[in-house]
Design an enzyme around this catalytic site. Sequence first.
Site, PDB file in Angstrom:
ATOM      1  CG  ASP A 178      13.727  96.664  26.824  1.00 33.34           C
ATOM      2  OD1 ASP A 178      13.146  97.727  27.140  1.00 33.34           O
ATOM      3  OD2 ASP A 178      13.113  95.586  26.641  1.00 33.34           O
ATOM      4  CB  SER A 179      13.962 102.485  26.230  1.00 28.71           C
ATOM      5  OG  SER A 179      14.719 102.796  27.379  1.00 28.71           O
TER       6      SER A 179
ATOM      7  CG  ASP B 269      14.157  96.748  30.911  1.00 34.63           C
ATOM      8  OD1 ASP B 269      13.416  96.060  31.638  1.00 34.63           O
ATOM      9  OD2 ASP B 269      13.739  97.595  30.102  1.00 34.63           O
TER      10      ASP B 269
ATOM     11  CE  LYS C  34      11.528  98.317  33.059  1.00 35.02           C
ATOM     12  NZ  LYS C  34      10.875  97.599  31.929  1.00 35.02           N
TER      13      LYS C  34
ATOM     14  CD  GLU D 296       8.608  94.971  28.535  1.00 37.57           C
ATOM     15  OE1 GLU D 296       7.918  94.375  27.675  1.00 37.57           O
ATOM     16  OE2 GLU D 296       9.349  95.921  28.265  1.00 37.57           O
TER      17      GLU D 296
ATOM     18  CD  GLU E 133       5.948 101.926  28.468  1.00 36.85           C
ATOM     19  OE1 GLU E 133       6.646 101.045  29.020  1.00 36.85           O
ATOM     20  OE2 GLU E 133       6.277 102.493  27.413  1.00 36.85           O
TER      21      GLU E 133
HETATM   22  O1  KIV Z   1      13.000 100.304  28.701  1.00 42.08           O
HETATM   23  C1  KIV Z   1      12.592 101.290  29.331  1.00 42.08           C
HETATM   24  O2  KIV Z   1      13.182 102.373  29.310  1.00 42.08           O
HETATM   25  C2  KIV Z   1      11.374 101.138  30.110  1.00 42.08           C
HETATM   26  C3  KIV Z   1      10.772 102.372  30.690  1.00 42.08           C
HETATM   27  C4  KIV Z   1      10.078 103.136  29.638  1.00 42.08           C
HETATM   28  C5  KIV Z   1       9.903 102.077  31.838  1.00 42.08           C
HETATM   29  O3  KIV Z   1      10.884 100.065  30.245  1.00 42.08           O
END
Ligand code: KIV
Length: 276
Positions: free
Chosen positions: A46-47, A85, A115, A117, A184
């Site tokens: 989600d970056s 994500d 993924k 969090e 992280e």
């Molecule tokens: O969203 C993302 O790119 C991440 C990485 C920095 C691990 O969560």
Amino acid sequence: MAQRLSIHEFRAMKARREPIAMLTAYDYPTAKLLDEAGVPALLVGDSLGMAVLGYDSTLPVTLDDVIYHLRAVVRGAKRALVVGDMPFMTYQADPAEAMRNAGRLLSEGGAGAVKIEGGRWLAPTVARLVQAGIPVMGHLGLTPQSVHQLGGYKVQGKSHEDAERMIADARSLEEAGAFALVLEYVPAELARQITSALSIPTIGIGAGPFCDGQVQVINDLIGLEPDQPRRHAKVYAPVGEMIRDAARRYLREVQQGHFPTERESFGLASREAVAR
Ligand code: KIV
């Protein structure tokens, strides 16, 4: 056709002590290049909110945004495991909603895993997803979706209590069935302790050299934001500066009438033949 890497191979890499290199990717050409380079795992993080959409945090990113970028990355990468994500508020509220949304990342986006969090409070959700056949990567330490709660993008786990809590969180995510764990912005020594406490691989970002693998945001690796260098990242190629330089040269050549030449034109014997 090359076989796509599975989560089982991921775990086997830890057992073999083979370091795992992971990168984010958000589009087809980049995913293709990273895959051809042999990068075994790509994360459509989600970056992407900051890296490609210009937001100032990950919070506005939607499930549809991730699915859109996932599809491009999956088309580009033939071999890498592609992890999608789960954006803010697509899994936190309840496990049934998490299941439906994670399912979309696999069925519509083509991800091989998702993924999420968070710590032990998410263990029941992880267990439900894994039972339903959805591989889950955990994410501890600085969890950017909680930036407001954390009070900024800061190193996590510095006090003894916070470190103990993070170790317990890591254990409970492993017990719930997570196949890997992103750490992280965690002190290197704490990342080392978590890595040796788990049989699943830890993938660090700003977490020092003792994790089983590393993940970086592709924009940082290639210096796409040259004016915002990050302490935990290394620029392997200054692509951002190269793009700016290429654009300046192109602009100058167009303005001065030096582009296109005969070489870049169809059916143009000489420049004088063009009625201007
Ligand atoms: O969203 C993302 O790119 C991440 C990485 C920095 C691990 O969560």
